[in-house]
Enzyme design. Sequence first.
Site, PDB file in Angstrom:
ATOM      1  N   ALA A  98     -22.206 -30.056   0.945  1.00 56.00           N
ATOM      2  CA  ALA A  98     -23.581 -29.544   1.011  1.00 56.00           C
ATOM      3  C   ALA A  98     -24.428 -30.380   1.949  1.00 56.00           C
ATOM      4  O   ALA A  98     -25.130 -29.858   2.825  1.00 56.00           O
ATOM      5  CB  ALA A  98     -24.194 -29.516  -0.392  1.00 56.00           C
ATOM      6  N   CYS A 104     -16.462 -17.803   3.668  1.00 57.44           N
ATOM      7  CA  CYS A 104     -15.483 -18.812   4.053  1.00 57.44           C
ATOM      8  C   CYS A 104     -16.042 -20.190   3.750  1.00 57.44           C
ATOM      9  O   CYS A 104     -17.192 -20.492   4.111  1.00 57.44           O
ATOM     10  CB  CYS A 104     -15.145 -18.698   5.539  1.00 57.44           C
ATOM     11  SG  CYS A 104     -13.964 -19.932   6.135  1.00 57.44           S
ATOM     12  N   TYR A 127       0.842  -1.195   0.000  1.00 59.62           N
ATOM     13  CA  TYR A 127       0.000   0.000   0.000  1.00 59.62           C
ATOM     14  C   TYR A 127       0.883   1.253   0.000  1.00 59.62           C
ATOM     15  O   TYR A 127       2.112   1.163  -0.074  1.00 59.62           O
ATOM     16  CB  TYR A 127      -0.957  -0.029   1.189  1.00 59.62           C
ATOM     17  CG  TYR A 127      -2.009  -1.115   1.092  1.00 59.62           C
ATOM     18  CD1 TYR A 127      -2.861  -1.193  -0.013  1.00 59.62           C
ATOM     19  CD2 TYR A 127      -2.151  -2.070   2.096  1.00 59.62           C
ATOM     20  CE1 TYR A 127      -3.820  -2.186  -0.113  1.00 59.62           C
ATOM     21  CE2 TYR A 127      -3.117  -3.067   2.016  1.00 59.62           C
ATOM     22  CZ  TYR A 127      -3.946  -3.123   0.905  1.00 59.62           C
ATOM     23  OH  TYR A 127      -4.890  -4.111   0.810  1.00 59.62           O
ATOM     24  N   GLY A 172      -5.273 -14.425  10.976  1.00 57.75           N
ATOM     25  CA  GLY A 172      -6.321 -13.812  10.181  1.00 57.75           C
ATOM     26  C   GLY A 172      -7.362 -14.787   9.712  1.00 57.75           C
ATOM     27  O   GLY A 172      -8.510 -14.799  10.176  1.00 57.75           O
ATOM     28  N   ARG A 173      -6.978 -15.651   8.789  1.00 55.90           N
ATOM     29  CA  ARG A 173      -7.953 -16.586   8.225  1.00 55.90           C
ATOM     30  C   ARG A 173      -8.370 -17.649   9.237  1.00 55.90           C
ATOM     31  O   ARG A 173      -9.470 -18.196   9.147  1.00 55.90           O
ATOM     32  CB  ARG A 173      -7.381 -17.203   6.944  1.00 55.90           C
ATOM     33  CG  ARG A 173      -7.423 -16.208   5.784  1.00 55.90           C
ATOM     34  CD  ARG A 173      -6.681 -16.711   4.574  1.00 55.90           C
ATOM     35  NE  ARG A 173      -5.247 -16.725   4.817  1.00 55.90           N
ATOM     36  CZ  ARG A 173      -4.387 -17.448   4.109  1.00 55.90           C
ATOM     37  NH1 ARG A 173      -4.827 -18.231   3.153  1.00 55.90           N
ATOM     38  NH2 ARG A 173      -3.106 -17.397   4.363  1.00 55.90           N
ATOM     39  N   CYS A 225      -8.681 -23.296   9.442  1.00 60.22           N
ATOM     40  CA  CYS A 225      -8.510 -22.769   8.089  1.00 60.22           C
ATOM     41  C   CYS A 225      -7.753 -23.785   7.243  1.00 60.22           C
ATOM     42  O   CYS A 225      -6.785 -24.391   7.694  1.00 60.22           O
ATOM     43  CB  CYS A 225      -7.732 -21.461   8.152  1.00 60.22           C
ATOM     44  SG  CYS A 225      -7.186 -20.835   6.545  1.00 60.22           S
ATOM     45  N   CYS A 231     -12.184 -15.965   1.232  1.00 58.24           N
ATOM     46  CA  CYS A 231     -11.590 -14.809   1.892  1.00 58.24           C
ATOM     47  C   CYS A 231     -10.841 -13.892   0.933  1.00 58.24           C
ATOM     48  O   CYS A 231     -10.792 -12.690   1.136  1.00 58.24           O
ATOM     49  CB  CYS A 231     -10.659 -15.269   3.006  1.00 58.24           C
ATOM     50  SG  CYS A 231      -9.356 -16.405   2.465  1.00 58.24           S
ATOM     51  N   ARG A 245       2.346  -1.818  11.069  1.00 57.93           N
ATOM     52  CA  ARG A 245       2.446  -3.091  10.350  1.00 57.93           C
ATOM     53  C   ARG A 245       3.278  -2.875   9.093  1.00 57.93           C
ATOM     54  O   ARG A 245       3.047  -1.919   8.342  1.00 57.93           O
ATOM     55  CB  ARG A 245       1.060  -3.618   9.973  1.00 57.93           C
ATOM     56  CG  ARG A 245       1.117  -5.054   9.461  1.00 57.93           C
ATOM     57  CD  ARG A 245      -0.256  -5.622   9.142  1.00 57.93           C
ATOM     58  NE  ARG A 245      -0.210  -7.088   9.219  1.00 57.93           N
ATOM     59  CZ  ARG A 245      -1.155  -7.891   8.759  1.00 57.93           C
ATOM     60  NH1 ARG A 245      -2.239  -7.389   8.193  1.00 57.93           N
ATOM     61  NH2 ARG A 245      -1.038  -9.191   8.879  1.00 57.93           N
ATOM     62  N   LYS A 257      -2.646 -30.152  -0.444  1.00 61.55           N
ATOM     63  CA  LYS A 257      -4.071 -29.985  -0.155  1.00 61.55           C
ATOM     64  C   LYS A 257      -4.570 -30.904   0.962  1.00 61.55           C
ATOM     65  O   LYS A 257      -5.768 -31.032   1.173  1.00 61.55           O
ATOM     66  CB  LYS A 257      -4.889 -30.211  -1.428  1.00 61.55           C
ATOM     67  CG  LYS A 257      -4.574 -29.207  -2.531  1.00 61.55           C
ATOM     68  CD  LYS A 257      -5.566 -29.253  -3.663  1.00 61.55           C
ATOM     69  CE  LYS A 257      -6.902 -28.690  -3.268  1.00 61.55           C
ATOM     70  NZ  LYS A 257      -7.854 -28.645  -4.389  1.00 61.55           N
TER      71      LYS A 257
END
Length: 641
Positions: A392, A361, A172, A318-319, A342, A349, A220, A429
Amino acid sequence: MFKKLFTPFSIGECEIPNRLVVPAMVTNYCTEDGEATEQYIAYHEEKAKGGWGLIITEDYPVNEHAMGYSNVAGLWKDEQIAGHKELTDRVHKYSSKIFCQIYHAGRQSGPSVNGGVTPVAPSAIACPWLQSVPKELTKDEIKEIITQFGNSALRAKKSGFDGIEIHAGHGYLIAEFLSTYANKRSDEYGGCFDNRARFLKEIISEVRMNVGADFPILVRFSADECVPGGRDISESRVLATLLEEWGADALHVSSGVYGDHNKGIVSPMYVNHAWTVDFANEIKQLVDIPVITANRINDPRMADSILVMNKADFIAMGRGSLADPYLPSKAQSGDLTSIRYCIGCLQGCVMKLTAGEAVTCLVNPSLGQEYRIDYSKTDAPRNMIVIGGGPAGLEASRVLAMRGHKVQLFDKNNFLGGQFKSAAFPPAKGELSTYIAWLISELEKYDVSVNLNSEITKEDIDSLQPDVVVVATGGAPVRPPIKGIDGNNVYFAEDVLLGNVSIGNNVIIAGGGEVGSETAAHLALQSKKISIVEMREDILLDLDGVNAFNLTLILDEYKVNRYTGSKIVEIMEDGVVLENETGTQKVNGDSVVLALGYAPKNNLVSELAGSAYEVQVIGGATKTSNALVASREGFELALNY
């Protein structure tokens, strides 16, 4: 179980009740004018209920054109104070402290999200993701932005926040000034390190003048920007000591800038856990103020070990906080298996944000819905049958049972998880299986009757006399009419991943999407020769850029061949015949794996038409999509009963 995680520690004069921090994460839950909505407030309040020691809100732009997303919170004018005072009041009902992060997005923005103006930056270099060429700031404009930082900090104090975090990382505006990667100026705000750091130094001074000596200021920053020409830890060591000298009360050590090739900021599942902790450790050796570390830390014992080794003073998750806002309270009670961890998928996210949508999420479909969810027991429990044990069906079963319904779940397989089970087999994964394991434990907790190896029929359903039948049977692999496709050397990717079949050593993958490419990587790691055939101009066109980049690295390392713009027209015992714009060619191979997508498997739906009970169809049984959509559909359906 924990030696330091739940001990208090202070930032400046503000005592934080424990070492667990929710770092700033954009949610897009506010209005376009930066006002705090009930959705935004309830989202943070849920984390306070869950026991997080410090909550740091998302990027608050210092003016109406400084934002990088369309619906972020803001304190660039006095009229915004009241709504954010409601936020801090609600959080302060619990033990948590809450800091406000203020920032300017700089070039990591665009006209569509910042009021229609051209982004600004130290130099006119476009952001790799958003790609708008920014306007180079004049010195007068720099001074104006510095003043705006001070004014926003004062409004945050008036809003009841316990402290401020100045965002000087992640590419940023402040980070752009700090880095020769983005700053090519030759005036007093560019060139040597002291010039590049001048903007941040003046911002800290301005903020301190506005908030007073006793109001905590965090900074930060990215210890390593992880890009060619970007700042690295060697310069960040110097920066850290200066930040303490300039009056910062704590340092929040992160990494990265925007870009698909960057493993910082949005570290995917391909990146190791806690991979930036040593950056924080180095910084901690140089300063006497508290240090926060972050990046892919989602296990409370992992967090505690970092604290015990004295590598950091606080742990930002965070996540992890998105996946389970109650992680701290569950960990402190010793109930670790009930934590929703997570899985690093980025689907809800990050990719929702890049699409301009609000954060969701995959493993926590209640995220962002806290303001409207009612889990109270129903006054009219019903007999519910759920057919299909993928995300589902599992989510539907879980929430229906929570609400007091009698739930019976049927699945034709000898396992639960559906296609999500095989999705955990490719490289990097494996954590996907933690979501299914959590769902299974929840079904046990709520006494859901689970029936495996059950190919249920209409007659079976009728005999059970249900009130509602939920069809969540998912999709079936597509088998197109290709000559030779019924041969003994042709297999479906799901069967290959699950180890249901044995294949040869020279394998051709039909389909270069996510499933095909991940299957290719899975087999390549087993030392097989792999070739991918894809009809489109490239592989992985439907996968997000971050994950596609990391998966491609594996395919490249293991020398997986790619035949793009090519169509398989015949499958033979010793290979396939391809057709492309240059004509036809043969590719040799002893096995062919089909990864050509899924079609809804909903034959049962038509059979149940006209039944005395309600029939609901969700997930892949209606339209093939992904687990993010499937889990949300199961969750939403169950809430309505």
